[in-house]
Structures are given as structure tokens and as C-alpha cells.
Scaffold this active site. Structure first.
Site, PDB file in Angstrom:
ATOM      1  N   ASP A 105     -24.413  23.569 -19.274  1.00 16.03           N
ATOM      2  CA  ASP A 105     -23.287  22.773 -18.766  1.00 16.03           C
ATOM      3  C   ASP A 105     -23.764  21.592 -17.914  1.00 16.03           C
ATOM      4  O   ASP A 105     -24.971  21.369 -17.740  1.00 16.03           O
ATOM      5  CB  ASP A 105     -22.345  23.712 -17.987  1.00 16.03           C
ATOM      6  CG  ASP A 105     -20.886  23.338 -18.171  1.00 16.03           C
ATOM      7  OD1 ASP A 105     -20.599  22.178 -18.495  1.00 16.03           O
ATOM      8  OD2 ASP A 105     -20.014  24.220 -17.966  1.00 16.03           O
TER       9      ASP A 105
ATOM     10  N   TRP B 228     -19.488  17.490 -22.556  1.00 14.85           N
ATOM     11  CA  TRP B 228     -18.104  17.027 -22.713  1.00 14.85           C
ATOM     12  C   TRP B 228     -17.969  15.702 -23.465  1.00 14.85           C
ATOM     13  O   TRP B 228     -16.902  15.109 -23.511  1.00 14.85           O
ATOM     14  CB  TRP B 228     -17.387  16.957 -21.356  1.00 14.85           C
ATOM     15  CG  TRP B 228     -17.708  18.113 -20.465  1.00 14.85           C
ATOM     16  CD1 TRP B 228     -17.715  19.425 -20.830  1.00 14.85           C
ATOM     17  CD2 TRP B 228     -18.084  18.081 -19.083  1.00 14.85           C
ATOM     18  NE1 TRP B 228     -18.064  20.217 -19.759  1.00 14.85           N
ATOM     19  CE2 TRP B 228     -18.294  19.417 -18.676  1.00 14.85           C
ATOM     20  CE3 TRP B 228     -18.256  17.056 -18.149  1.00 14.85           C
ATOM     21  CZ2 TRP B 228     -18.672  19.764 -17.384  1.00 14.85           C
ATOM     22  CZ3 TRP B 228     -18.642  17.387 -16.858  1.00 14.85           C
ATOM     23  CH2 TRP B 228     -18.845  18.733 -16.486  1.00 14.85           C
TER      24      TRP B 228
ATOM     25  N   ASP C 129     -12.937  20.296 -21.902  1.00 15.85           N
ATOM     26  CA  ASP C 129     -12.489  21.663 -22.215  1.00 15.85           C
ATOM     27  C   ASP C 129     -11.171  21.729 -22.979  1.00 15.85           C
ATOM     28  O   ASP C 129     -10.215  21.029 -22.663  1.00 15.85           O
ATOM     29  CB  ASP C 129     -12.298  22.466 -20.920  1.00 15.85           C
ATOM     30  CG  ASP C 129     -13.597  22.710 -20.200  1.00 15.85           C
ATOM     31  OD1 ASP C 129     -14.577  21.995 -20.488  1.00 15.85           O
ATOM     32  OD2 ASP C 129     -13.628  23.603 -19.333  1.00 15.85           O
TER      33      ASP C 129
HETATM   34  C1  GLA Z   1     -17.086  23.887 -18.036  1.00 14.61           C
HETATM   35  C2  GLA Z   1     -17.232  24.074 -19.542  1.00 14.61           C
HETATM   36  C3  GLA Z   1     -16.432  25.261 -19.999  1.00 14.61           C
HETATM   37  C4  GLA Z   1     -16.869  26.494 -19.247  1.00 14.61           C
HETATM   38  C5  GLA Z   1     -16.777  26.271 -17.760  1.00 14.61           C
HETATM   39  C6  GLA Z   1     -17.387  27.387 -16.971  1.00 14.61           C
HETATM   40  O1  GLA Z   1     -15.799  23.516 -17.703  1.00 14.61           O
HETATM   41  O2  GLA Z   1     -16.849  22.916 -20.225  1.00 14.61           O
HETATM   42  O3  GLA Z   1     -16.559  25.458 -21.392  1.00 14.61           O
HETATM   43  O4  GLA Z   1     -18.195  26.798 -19.606  1.00 14.61           O
HETATM   44  O5  GLA Z   1     -17.445  25.078 -17.377  1.00 14.61           O
HETATM   45  O6  GLA Z   1     -17.354  27.142 -15.605  1.00 14.61           O
END
Ligand code: GLA
Length: 603
Positions: A158, A192, A210
Site C-alpha cells: 500500500d 490507487w 478503493d
Molecule cells: C487502502 C487500500 C485498501 C485497503 C486499506 C487497508 O485504503 O487501498 O484496499 O488495503 O488501505 O488499510
């Protein structure tokens, strides 16, 4: 150069097969399928619950259907590293440790995934404002080693609490560390958004922020349709081993209508997206289970050609998407992006399919064909997923001019469905073996423009090309082929009308440079040919190789010679002898045999 590097990496994948780990490019040759904890449990995960998920994956048939990755997302880890700076499990929620959990998951025939972050803290620890050492920044090598030690197969990485200026550097550091870890670990970037450096270092990358449980979001997250729309932009980037990741499924959770859930499956299937379930599969409904386990849907998603389908039309929200499949079939998704019932149509002629074909409807589980057109009523945000079953086109009679033997056959002049030689096109920009353009159906070969002219590259075992040839007269010919390979395991053979005319011929390995596919060598063989028109087939029998031309000569050698005038000795005078010059040497040729100027035979 790019061609050589890509091919070399694939070639390397072969040679590494003998070792205990695979090349990163070949880790997920089809989109990964599995389960992820985040959208369903968020930070609230623990050992027993995950074991029950593992049990459910097996008992429900998800594992057998291909859902093999069991991935823990954020918050499996402790906020503190150990005295040596190692990441460690949260001792309260995962008291037995990650190795024991990985062993449990592996014993079920599943693969085990974990989550980390390129910054100082993972997203949950950062968002919770915790003091935490959960990020891997500066610990890449150490953390990758730890993952390998635990038996981790998949690492989602991440982007929180990190420096926006060091994205490429940080993700590359972790990619290298994973590759050095001694274990096959799928690398999944979660940044992202897509960046062009990602396919070189990762197996998949999130293309969007997300996902959340809505078709169009009214909240901080992205809705399913917004994600579909965004992910479509990158359809040309996806290929076997490297996938766009539009995030997890919301199927099985509250928020989406049943039709919307089915549409998420349809669209993830046609977009060759990783399918990560994120619902509580310990108590899933039969309806949800049917969506996950639909075999036709999975086969389209997992098709080995690895092309991401894309939208080809959108008329007032009535959309048609297509995805070519390895066996020549075409997957078609119809999507109604309106909030009222609509009839979505597709004339197959518009997608290059002439006449009537059999059609398999994945969700209705029935065959619709033979038809040349579909017109399907779809509810709000509903979809249909179809497979157009295209029978292989029989080889049409050849209409062009047969290639003369003796003579030189440029390898690109193969017959294309009876259209004839010389009509083939090549793609100057085509540097990767996508098999999606300019290739002989059933072969998957690609044409390239190189310094030597057009060559056929990326040939691998089983691929072949055919030529219609006309042999002037029966006899033994010398065959020369100009070939290149960086491997010492490349080979090919030639056949005529289905019968081999050569044994397997080895392609010499380039002697210069590393992974060099540009060093052409001539290989030679004697072949017996009969007068008349034939189908010549070139078949690759070994590792990757490139080929430029195939030449057939009547003489002992195909070397270029120059004819000169001179008195011919009596011993060789009678039957149309030729006086030839090669460099400074002169000789006489008669009936394919060579003699020196005094009439003595030269071997
Ligand atoms: C980010 C990611 C999600 C998830 C969360 C966990 O938002 O994009 O897919 O992994 O972190 O905290």
C-alpha cells in the site's frame, strides 16, 4: 532492446523451471483469484476467523474453481517490530504467528497472502493515528526475507504515510527485495493509480482508489461503475503475468443490488481483472455462491490469451464490451448502465464476426445460437456475459502465386487464410507477443521490422507458418535458413504436405551480447523435393527463436556466386555447365556438382 529483454525474461522463465522458483513474469499467467479480508472485515481480523475462511474456501468449492489466494489485508501485524527490526504478527489476534497460519493455509492447498505499506505506517495504523512501525520503508530486504521465511505467496503493498516523490523508488525496492527473497511472491501494488513503470516491477497494480458498495458512489470510495470506467482506460496494458487491478469484489456484501453484483462479476470477467472475493464466505447465500462459481464466467476471466476486454460501444448507457479468447472465441459483455430497463443489442458483424455463430450465455447457462445478432433486455445496471463460439475457419484455397523453389522465401510471406503471400502486414510497434494483431491464426506469431527486414519473432514450440510453394523439378536441394536465438535450446523443422522434410534443426545461440535475438546465423540442411505445388510448413520445436528467410538452392551451397565467361574444360563441357566465381575463387558447376578449372570434382 525491448524485444530482446521481454523475450529473454520469458526464456529465463523456462530455464528457471529446473530450479525451485519461477520467474516473476510467470507467477500469475492468468488473473489471480482468491479472497481478501479488507472489504468484509476491515481491521478486525484474527487467526481463528482466517482459518475458518480457509476451511470455507475449500468446502464451498471456491478453491477448486480457482480461488486459491487467501490474503490478509491491513492490521495482521503488531505496531512494534522486534529487537532486530523484523515485522511481527499482532500477538493478541494472531497468537500462533504467521508461519503457523501460512502452514495451515498451505495444507488446505491454498496460497497465503499478506499486506504491507511502502511508507512508515500501513493505512489503518496511519489513519488510526497509532504509533506504529508497520511500514516497510527502509526495511524492504528484511521484510521480504521474513515473508519468504513465513511462506507468503502474495504481497499487497500500500501507499500510506509515504513520500509522494519516491513512489517508483519505493515500489522498485520492494520488487527487487521480493525477487531476491528466494520465494515466489506475487507483487501487488496498491498505489490507487496506474503508472507506466508498474508492469516492469509488479504482477498487478490497483488502477483506482478503493472500491465501495455502490454503483455510483455518494461517499469517499469509488462506485463499481466508476471503477469499471477508469480501469477500461488501461486495457492495452494487461497481459499474462501483469494485470490491472480494479480492486476487490463487493459481491456478497450489502450495498449493491443483485443485478449490480452480477454485473461486477461480468465486468471483472471481461476485464481480465483479479477476482478477490471479500465477503464472509462462511455464511454465503446460494445466490452469491452461484455468482462466484459460474464456470463460463471464470473461463472468460482466466482465458490464457490474457487480453483485457474493453468497451467498444456506449449508446445512451447501453454498452458492448469484447474480449478475444485463446481458442478464437470472443467473449461479449452487454451492460446496461441506466437506472431503468433497457434492451442492449449487438450485431456480430459490427465486431467482425460474419454470419451465424453459436452463443453461450454464461448467466442463463444456455446456448442461444446459431445467431448473428443478440438483443437482450437488461434491468437497471444489469448485464449479460456471452461467449461467441467461432468454429475454426477452414483453410481457404490459396489464391496467390506460389513461391518458387529454388528461390528465397521471405518468412513473412506466409499464406494468410488463402489471401496469398505479400498481403501480410506487420506492426512496427508490436514489441510484445500479445498474439492480438498481424498473426497467422492458430500460430500466434508476430511480425517485426528489424534491420534485416521483416522477421517473424517470438516463435515458440508448436507455432508454425505455411507457404504455398512450387518446386521447379524433383531433386535434392540445399536449404538455408537465417535464424536467431539467445538460447541454446531453440530448434525448428520443415515439412511438406504434412511430411517432415528435415529433422529438427538447432538454432545457434548468439555469441555476442546477453539475451541477443539480433544475431542471425545461417543453418543448412539437404532436402529432397518433388516437382509441383506443395504446402511447406515451418514449425518451431524448441525455445523462442526469430527467423528472417528460408532459401532453397539447387547447388551444394546457397552461397552467392557470380557467373563469368571462360573456356570450359572438355570433362565438364556437355550438360549446361556454369562458370562461377566466389570471391577470388573460380569453379565450374554442372548438375549441382562443383569442379575446379581443370575439371576435377571439388567436395
Ligand atoms: C487502502 C487500500 C485498501 C485497503 C486499506 C487497508 O485504503 O487501498 O484496499 O488495503 O488501505 O488499510
Amino acid at each position: 532492446m525491448k524485444v530482446a529483454i521481454t523475450k529473454a525474461t520469458l526464456a529465463a522463465a523456462f530455464s528457471l523451471l529446473t530450479m525451485s522458483f519461477a520467474h516473476p513474469d510467470s507467477l500469475v499467467l492468468t488473473p489471480p483469484m482468491g479472497w481478501n479480508s479488507w472489504n468484509v472485515f476491515h481491521e478486525n481480523i484474527n487467526e481463528n476467523q482466517i482459518k475458518e475462511i480457509a476451511d470455507a474456501m475449500v468446502e464451498s468449492g471456491l478453491k477448486d474453481a480457482g480461488y486459491v489466494f487467501l490474503n490478509l489485508d491491513d492490521n495482521w501485524m503488531d505496531t512494534k517490530r522486534d529487537a532486530q527490526g523484523n515485522l511481527q504478527n499482532n500477538p493478541k489476534t494472531f497468537p500462533s504467528g504467521m508461519k503457523a497460519l501460512a502452514d495451515y493455509v498451505h495444507a488446505k492447498g491454498l496460497k497465503f497472502g499478506l499486506y504491507g505499506d511502502r511508507g512508515k505506517r500501513t493505512c489503518h495504523h496511519y489513519n488510526s493515528n497509532w504509533q506504529s512501525e508497520s511500514g516497510s520503508n527502509g526495511h524492504e530486504e528484511q521484510d521480504a526475507k521474513k515473508l519468504a521465511e513465513w511462506g507468503v505467496d502474495y504481497w499487497k503493498y500500500d501507499n500510506c504515510d509515504s513520500d509522494p516523490n519516491t513512489q517508483e523508488k519505493d515500489y522498485t525496492a520492494m520488487s527487487k527485495a521480493l525477487r531476491n527473497s528466494g520465494r515466489d511472491i506475487v507483487f501487488s501494488i496498491c498505489m490507487w493509480e496506474y503508472k507506466e513503470w508498474m508492469p516492469k516491477i509488479a504482477n498487478l497494480w490497483r488502477t483506482t482508489f478503493d472500491i465501495g458498495p455502490a454503483w455510483i458512489s455518494q461517499s469517499w470510495y469509488r462506485g463499481v461503475y466508476e471503477i469499471i470506467d477508469a480501469n477500461n482506460k488501461y486495457w492495452q496494458i494487461a497481459k499474462p503475468g501483469h494485470w490491472n487491478d480494479p480492486d476487490m469484489l463487493e459481491v456478497g456484501n450489502d450495498g449493491l443490488s443483485y443485478e449490480e453484483q452480477r454485473s461486477q462479476m461480468t465486468m471483472w470477467s471481461i476485464m481480465a481483472a483479479p477476482i478477490m472475493i471479500s465477503s464472509d464466505i462462511r455464511k454465503m447465500s446460494n445466490e452469491t455462491k452461484e455468482l462466484y462459481l459460474n464456470k463460463d464466467m471464470i473461463a472468460i476471466n482466466q482465458d490464457s490469451l490474457g487480453v483485457q476486454g474493453h468497451r467498444i460501444s456506449d449508446v445512451d448507457g447501453k454498452q458492448v464490451w469484447t474480449k478475444p479468447l485463446k481458442n478464437g472465441d470472443i467473449a461479449v459483455a452487454l451492460l446496461n448502465n441506466n437506472s431503468s430497463i433497457q434492451t442492449v443489442e449487438c450485431n456480430f458483424a459490427d465486431i467482425g464476426v460474419e454470419g451465424e455463430v453459436e452463443v453461450r450465455d454464461a448467466w442463463k447457462k444456455k446456448d442461444l445460437g446459431p445467431v448473428s445478432h443478440v438483443s437482450i433486455e437488461l434491468p437497471a445496471h444489469g448485464s449479460a456475459l456471452l461467449r461467441l463460439i467461432l468454429k475454426p475457419v477452414p483453410r481457404a484455397p490459396f489464391k496467390g502465386e506460389a513461391l518458387a523453389i529454388p528461390g528465397k522465401i521471405e518468412v513473412e510471406d506466409f499464406d494468410v487464410n488463402g489471401v496469398g503471400q505479400g498481403n501480410t502486414t506487420y506492426n512496427e510497434k508490436d514489441t510484445e507477443n500479445h498474439g492480438d494483431s498481424d498473426y497467422r491464426p492458430d500460430t500466434g506469431v508476430d511480425l517485426y521490422k528489424k534491420a534485416t527486414g521483416v522477421i517473424v519473432g517470438y516463435n515458440q514450440a508448436g507455432e508454425w507458418l505455411e507457404y504455398t510453394v512450387k518446386v521447379a523439378k524433383t531433386g535434392t536441394y540445399t536449404m538455408n535458413a537465417s535464424v536467431a536465438s539467445a538460447n541454446n535450446t531453440s530448434s525448428f523443422k520443415l515439412s511438406m504436405d504434412g511430411k517432415d522434410i528435415t529433422e529438427e534443426i538447432s538454432v545457434p545461440q548468439a555469441t555476442t551480447g546477453e539475451n541477443n535475438y539480433d544475431e542471425y546465423n545461417t543453418v543448412e540442411a539437404k532436402v529432397n523435393l518433388t516437382e509441383g505445388e506443395h504446402i511447406l510448413r515451418f514449425t518451431v520445436t524448441g525455445d523462442w527463436m526469430d527467423i528472417d528467410y528460408i532459401k532453397f538452392c539447387e547447388n551444394e551451397s546457397c552461397e552467392e556466386t557470380e557467373e563469368i565467361r571462360m573456356t570450359i574444360p572438355a570433362t565438364v563441357r556437355d550438360v549446361s555447365p556454369r562458370l562461377l566465381k566466389k570471391g577470388n575463387a573460380m569453379f565450374i558447376e554442372k548438375n549441382g556438382k562443383r569442379f575446379d578449372l581443370t575439371g576435377h570434382r571439388i567436395k
